[in-house]
Design a protein around this motif. Structure first.
Motif, PDB file in Angstrom:
ATOM      1  N   ALA A 114       0.818  -1.205   0.000  1.00 56.60           N
ATOM      2  CA  ALA A 114       0.000   0.000   0.000  1.00 56.60           C
ATOM      3  C   ALA A 114       0.854   1.259   0.000  1.00 56.60           C
ATOM      4  O   ALA A 114       0.522   2.249  -0.644  1.00 56.60           O
ATOM      5  CB  ALA A 114      -0.947  -0.001   1.203  1.00 56.60           C
ATOM      6  N   THR A 115       1.967   1.240   0.740  1.00 51.17           N
ATOM      7  CA  THR A 115       2.776   2.452   0.909  1.00 51.17           C
ATOM      8  C   THR A 115       4.233   2.196   0.552  1.00 51.17           C
ATOM      9  O   THR A 115       4.701   1.043   0.549  1.00 51.17           O
ATOM     10  CB  THR A 115       2.703   2.957   2.360  1.00 51.17           C
ATOM     11  OG1 THR A 115       3.331   1.982   3.220  1.00 51.17           O
ATOM     12  CG2 THR A 115       1.251   3.182   2.793  1.00 51.17           C
ATOM     13  N   LYS A 116       4.959   3.266   0.289  1.00 56.22           N
ATOM     14  CA  LYS A 116       6.395   3.158   0.019  1.00 56.22           C
ATOM     15  C   LYS A 116       7.146   2.648   1.236  1.00 56.22           C
ATOM     16  O   LYS A 116       8.110   1.890   1.117  1.00 56.22           O
ATOM     17  CB  LYS A 116       6.947   4.527  -0.400  1.00 56.22           C
ATOM     18  CG  LYS A 116       6.631   4.923  -1.826  1.00 56.22           C
ATOM     19  CD  LYS A 116       7.352   6.217  -2.197  1.00 56.22           C
ATOM     20  CE  LYS A 116       7.114   6.578  -3.653  1.00 56.22           C
ATOM     21  NZ  LYS A 116       7.831   7.828  -4.028  1.00 56.22           N
TER      22      LYS A 116
ATOM     23  N   PHE B 115       9.492  -8.031  -8.855  1.00 58.96           N
ATOM     24  CA  PHE B 115       9.350  -6.585  -8.759  1.00 58.96           C
ATOM     25  C   PHE B 115       8.434  -6.239  -7.583  1.00 58.96           C
ATOM     26  O   PHE B 115       7.377  -6.842  -7.407  1.00 58.96           O
ATOM     27  CB  PHE B 115       8.780  -6.007 -10.056  1.00 58.96           C
ATOM     28  CG  PHE B 115       9.778  -5.944 -11.171  1.00 58.96           C
ATOM     29  CD1 PHE B 115      10.416  -4.751 -11.490  1.00 58.96           C
ATOM     30  CD2 PHE B 115      10.107  -7.081 -11.891  1.00 58.96           C
ATOM     31  CE1 PHE B 115      11.352  -4.694 -12.502  1.00 58.96           C
ATOM     32  CE2 PHE B 115      11.041  -7.036 -12.913  1.00 58.96           C
ATOM     33  CZ  PHE B 115      11.666  -5.835 -13.216  1.00 58.96           C
ATOM     34  N   TYR B 116       8.887  -5.267  -6.796  1.00 56.81           N
ATOM     35  CA  TYR B 116       8.114  -4.760  -5.667  1.00 56.81           C
ATOM     36  C   TYR B 116       7.503  -3.407  -6.060  1.00 56.81           C
ATOM     37  O   TYR B 116       8.189  -2.556  -6.629  1.00 56.81           O
ATOM     38  CB  TYR B 116       9.010  -4.571  -4.435  1.00 56.81           C
ATOM     39  CG  TYR B 116       9.344  -5.853  -3.708  1.00 56.81           C
ATOM     40  CD1 TYR B 116       8.882  -6.078  -2.426  1.00 56.81           C
ATOM     41  CD2 TYR B 116      10.127  -6.838  -4.313  1.00 56.81           C
ATOM     42  CE1 TYR B 116       9.190  -7.255  -1.742  1.00 56.81           C
ATOM     43  CE2 TYR B 116      10.437  -8.021  -3.650  1.00 56.81           C
ATOM     44  CZ  TYR B 116       9.965  -8.220  -2.365  1.00 56.81           C
ATOM     45  OH  TYR B 116      10.264  -9.381  -1.699  1.00 56.81           O
ATOM     46  N   VAL B 117       6.229  -3.233  -5.756  1.00 55.37           N
ATOM     47  CA  VAL B 117       5.503  -2.030  -6.151  1.00 55.37           C
ATOM     48  C   VAL B 117       4.700  -1.520  -4.959  1.00 55.37           C
ATOM     49  O   VAL B 117       4.225  -2.314  -4.143  1.00 55.37           O
ATOM     50  CB  VAL B 117       4.542  -2.329  -7.325  1.00 55.37           C
ATOM     51  CG1 VAL B 117       3.793  -1.075  -7.764  1.00 55.37           C
ATOM     52  CG2 VAL B 117       5.300  -2.915  -8.510  1.00 55.37           C
ATOM     53  N   SER B 118       4.567  -0.202  -4.863  1.00 56.39           N
ATOM     54  CA  SER B 118       3.637   0.374  -3.886  1.00 56.39           C
ATOM     55  C   SER B 118       2.672   1.301  -4.612  1.00 56.39           C
ATOM     56  O   SER B 118       2.985   1.822  -5.692  1.00 56.39           O
ATOM     57  CB  SER B 118       4.391   1.142  -2.800  1.00 56.39           C
ATOM     58  OG  SER B 118       4.583   2.492  -3.158  1.00 56.39           O
ATOM     59  N   LEU B 119       1.521   1.514  -4.024  1.00 52.41           N
ATOM     60  CA  LEU B 119       0.531   2.389  -4.634  1.00 52.41           C
ATOM     61  C   LEU B 119       0.917   3.857  -4.529  1.00 52.41           C
ATOM     62  O   LEU B 119       0.203   4.712  -5.064  1.00 52.41           O
ATOM     63  CB  LEU B 119      -0.846   2.170  -3.999  1.00 52.41           C
ATOM     64  CG  LEU B 119      -1.427   0.755  -4.111  1.00 52.41           C
ATOM     65  CD1 LEU B 119      -2.877   0.743  -3.656  1.00 52.41           C
ATOM     66  CD2 LEU B 119      -1.302   0.212  -5.519  1.00 52.41           C
TER      67      LEU B 119
ATOM     68  N   SER C  76      -5.927   7.796 -11.170  1.00 50.54           N
ATOM     69  CA  SER C  76      -6.670   8.867 -10.513  1.00 50.54           C
ATOM     70  C   SER C  76      -6.890   8.560  -9.038  1.00 50.54           C
ATOM     71  O   SER C  76      -7.013   9.452  -8.211  1.00 50.54           O
ATOM     72  CB  SER C  76      -8.024   9.061 -11.207  1.00 50.54           C
ATOM     73  OG  SER C  76      -8.769   7.846 -11.195  1.00 50.54           O
ATOM     74  N   SER C  77      -6.920   7.260  -8.683  1.00 49.46           N
ATOM     75  CA  SER C  77      -7.164   6.896  -7.293  1.00 49.46           C
ATOM     76  C   SER C  77      -5.886   6.841  -6.472  1.00 49.46           C
ATOM     77  O   SER C  77      -5.874   7.172  -5.294  1.00 49.46           O
ATOM     78  CB  SER C  77      -7.865   5.536  -7.231  1.00 49.46           C
ATOM     79  OG  SER C  77      -7.112   4.555  -7.918  1.00 49.46           O
ATOM     80  N   GLY C  78      -4.757   6.385  -7.110  1.00 49.71           N
ATOM     81  CA  GLY C  78      -3.485   6.331  -6.417  1.00 49.71           C
ATOM     82  C   GLY C  78      -3.547   5.486  -5.168  1.00 49.71           C
ATOM     83  O   GLY C  78      -4.184   4.435  -5.115  1.00 49.71           O
ATOM     84  N   ALA C  79      -2.893   5.964  -4.105  1.00 45.71           N
ATOM     85  CA  ALA C  79      -2.813   5.207  -2.864  1.00 45.71           C
ATOM     86  C   ALA C  79      -4.183   5.027  -2.222  1.00 45.71           C
ATOM     87  O   ALA C  79      -4.392   4.125  -1.419  1.00 45.71           O
ATOM     88  CB  ALA C  79      -1.864   5.899  -1.900  1.00 45.71           C
ATOM     89  N   ALA C  80      -5.126   5.890  -2.581  1.00 45.18           N
ATOM     90  CA  ALA C  80      -6.465   5.771  -2.008  1.00 45.18           C
ATOM     91  C   ALA C  80      -7.117   4.451  -2.378  1.00 45.18           C
ATOM     92  O   ALA C  80      -8.060   3.998  -1.721  1.00 45.18           O
ATOM     93  CB  ALA C  80      -7.334   6.925  -2.476  1.00 45.18           C
TER      94      ALA C  80
END
Length: 759
Positions: A408-410, A543-547, A557-561
């Protein structure tokens, strides 16, 4: 051809022509094996004679390839594998070959280079950086010389004489940028003897996806001395510093554009005391304010640029590396320097420019090679007419590619990355981590250090150091953190070349490649992934990804939300195939938008390139004596007679050509400046009903209509204004000075969604 028409790709299933040719080459090589070295060299001379005579346009590919295969075994101890010969056949036929990392593209290219170099017209091999050009020239030089061919290498910092000698060789290794800059310099020479390049014939482009696509939109620029414009950068920086994001200005979702709101425009007008900001007469102020706002709102230190030794240095958005000799257009460059409290650097006046795409297009024959071409097949075909030939690996791949790991987060992603890398390091497994920015690589390195894991960090532009470090990345226990493209072109061998260590690393699972985030281009991710599993070695990629990553910030448009809509573990990890599909979709959107930007920029560049080509053809005709300059005797008989009486008719004739060349150069520099001014403001046309590209083309065509008449008038006036007390009629020595600077511009398209848009 059927498969090409359907997909644009020559795959293993379409190999029948290559299989037949390969069989003939191998059979002929077995016959040549019994020859002495002297007989091989003598036969190579015969092939050169046949290729350079009228008797044959091209010598047999079978003969040439068989000969060079045997010569490679003897001269450099490397016998080409079948897949390398197949790749060479595709290169020789003018295709773009896709070969996996570690499969031997360098040697494969040498086979095609030898065959094409027999004509004596020169073959250029364009590599990713100076280090690779020098390395490949040194590594393959003994092979070419064994067969009687000469080899040259062009490096940054070389003088004209060294460059001329390198370009005169049968085979020349260089970077695309050095070749392009030399082409531009030759376009400003006043005598044939000053030229360093000869007419182009054939080019092999290594790391073709980077040079032909990622770097293709980058103009190469030659600049001469010029007085720096007077800019009130500090005042404008102070003004934009008082503007509030979201109230006085807004940015689009992709963070490519920034524009004032109506309230922001009124606030800026009050602070500047300029009246209507958009009124006639405020164009320069408006442009400077736009640059200051862009520097503040869109450009981030350690992401878009770094500050080093008192200078702003750009970070390549596609590689995460420092982009040497690259700058933004002057106003924006100076705005960033002011933002960082630095003294704005003088840039000089642009005298000549060409994009890498158009420079490569000057070669009658083009081919290339890379490990990642398939995803851009359509673009290669559309921009260069190149078919992609996919060459299968010599050994089956043993790499395991794991699915995306999403957080969800960095902060949660960084914690997971650090834990995973520490565990792999504790087991002794070599680890290579790819990051997308200098800030990210430094942050990850700091987190690893806090966990007791030491690592090598690569995020600058020292190619030789990068090559040395990347070459050791396969050693047992090695942890290497790099930006995405660091050390590109350098093979990563398990155990760093040590057989015992290689066996130990293989038992541990091979090289573990970890992406600290996804790139906007899938090709860059695939390039990183392909570092593991070389020639059938074991390995893995994940690969590691965060929103909160840049990909979501720009394209979602929503991003981390959106995190709340997915199943989330206690550690912030998000589960479910749906989120992975969403992220892959965003990456395809990003890839599509970037391709659209490249296509738009190409359309703008094409018009100017057509005009540059016309001017260059006329200039070369003047230089070579095929075109006569405007005769002074017809324009001013008395002036001509006086000059002849003082300096002699031959000196006047020579001066007519020199002044005509200088006048063309001066008028072209003025035309470039005009095109730049038009291009800077043309997108305001998008607020009306007119297409900005149509307006741009119409204005450039109108400005070019009397170009040569202006140049002739300028040359005649300059010649008649010569100080006749001088002993020489020629132009002042300063007119012969070469440009004082070379750089590349980072250009992005600007589409304005608002009537008060700035960028």
């Amino acid at each position: 051809m059927g498969i090409w028409k359907r997909t644009g790709i020559w795959s293993a299933r379409s190999w029948r022509p290559y299989a037949d040719a390969l069989s003939r080459i191998k059979s002929r090589q077995r016959e040549i094996e019994s020859w002495s070295g002297e007989r091989i060299r003598r036969y190579s001379l015969e092939l050169r004679y046949l290729s350079r005579s009228d008797a044959a346009a091209d010598v047999s590919m079978t003969e040439a390839y068989a000969l060079v295969c045997e010569a490679a075994r003897r001269a450099i101890g490397m016998e080409p594998y079948d897949v390398q010969i197949a790749a060479a056949l595709a290169l020789g036929a003018g295709k773009l070959t896709e070969m996996q990392t570690g499969e031997g593209k360098t040697l494969a290219a040498a086979l095609a280079v030898y065959w094409r170099a027999l004509s004596g017209r020169g073959v250029h091999v364009a590599t990713f950086n100076d280090y690779l050009a020098r390395r490949d020239a040194e590594r393959l030089g003994p092979l070419y010389r064994y067969l009687g061919l000469s080899v040259g290498c062009v490096q940054e910092g070389m003088g004209a004489a060294e460059r001329r000698l390198a370009y005169a060789a049968d085979v020349t290794y260089l970077t695309a940028k050095e070749g392009g800059f030399d082409y531009l310099r030759d376009g400003l020479c006043l005598t044939k003897g000053s030229l360093v390049q000869r007419p182009y014939h054939f080019i092999v482009v290594d790391e073709a996806d980077s040079i032909l696509i990622d770097e293709a939109r980058t103009p190469l620029v030659l600049a001469g001395e010029a007085d720096a414009p007077q800019r009130d950068g500090a005042r404008l920086a102070a003004v934009v510093g008082k503007l509030a994001a979201g109230i006085d200005y807004e940015t689009d979702g992709g963070r490519r554009n920034v524009y004032l709101t109506d309230q922001g425009a009124m606030k800026a007008e009050a602070l500047l005391g300029c009246g209507n900001l958009y009124a006639a007469g405020n164009e320069l102020l408006l442009g400077e304010l736009r640059d200051a706002l862009h520097a503040r709102a869109l450009l981030r230190r350690d992401v878009d640029y770094i500050v080093r030794a008192g200078r702003v240095e750009l970070i390549d958005p596609l590689t995460g590396r420092i982009a040497e000799r690259r700058r933004w257009p002057d106003g924006l460059q100076n705005a960033v320097e002011v933002k960082e409290g630095l003294q704005p650097q003088r840039s000089g006046e642009i005298l000549a420019s060409i994009t890498l795409r158009h420079w490569v297009g000057l070669y009658p024959r083009l081919c290339g090679m890379t490990a990642t071409a398939s995803s851009s097949t359509d673009e290669f075909a559309e921009a260069y007419g190149l078919q992609v030939a996919v060459i299968p690996a010599r050994r089956p791949a043993a790499r395991t590619d794991y699915p995306l790991v999403v957080y969800a987060t960095k902060a949660a992603k960084l914690a997971a990355l650090t834990k995973e890398i520490a565990a792999l390091h504790a087991a002794g497994r070599p680890v290579l981590i790819g990051t997308s920015s200098v800030a990210e690589s430094n942050g990850l390195a700091a987190a690893l250090a806090a966990s007791g894991v030491s690592c090598n960090v690569l995020n600058a532009g020292n190619e030789e150091r990068e090559a040395a470090v990347i070459g050791q990345a396969g050693a047992v226990g090695a942890v290497t953190v790099s930006t995405n493209m660091a050390g590109r072109g350098v093979d990563i061998r398990l155990g760093a070349g040590d057989e015992e260590q290689a066996a130990a690393a293989a038992r541990l699972g091979g090289l573990a490649v970890i992406g600290a985030g996804l790139h906007e281009s899938m090709r860059i991710d695939n390039q990183l992934r392909g570092r593991a599993g070389r020639q059938g070695d074991p390995g893995s990629s994940v690969f590691y990804v965060s929103l909160e990553d840049e990909l979501f910030a720009r394209y979602s448009s929503s991003g981390a939300a959106a995190a709340g809509s997915w199943r989330q573990g206690l550690d912030g990890k998000l589960e479910g195939a749906g989120i992975r599909r969403r992220i892959e979709h965003l990456q395809r959107v990003a890839d599509g938008q970037n391709r659209e930007i490249r296509q738009t920029l190409n359309r703008y560049a094409d018009m100017l390139e057509q005009q540059r080509h016309i001017v260059a053809d006329r200039r070369r005709g003047l230089l070579e004596g095929r075109i006569a300059p405007a005769p002074l005797v017809l324009r001013d008989p008395d002036g001509y007679a006086d000059l002849c009486a003082r300096y002699g008719a031959m000196a006047v004739k020579r001066a007519e050509t020199e002044y005509a060349l200088l006048a063309l150069d001066r008028c072209w520099a003025d035309h470039l400046e005009y095109a730049s001014v038009v291009r800077e403001g043309i997108h305001f046309e998008s607020t009306g009903v007119r297409d900005p590209l149509d307006v741009y083309e119409r204005l450039l065509l109108a400005a070019f209509a009397d170009f040569f008449d202006k140049a002739e008038d300028r040359a005649v006036r300059a010649l008649l204004a010569v100080d006749r007390t001088k002993p020489d009629i020629g132009p002042e020595p300063a007119a012969f000075n070469m440009p004082s600077a070379t750089w590349t511009y980072l250009i992005n398209d600007r589409l304005l969604p608002h009537r008060h848009s700035f960028w």
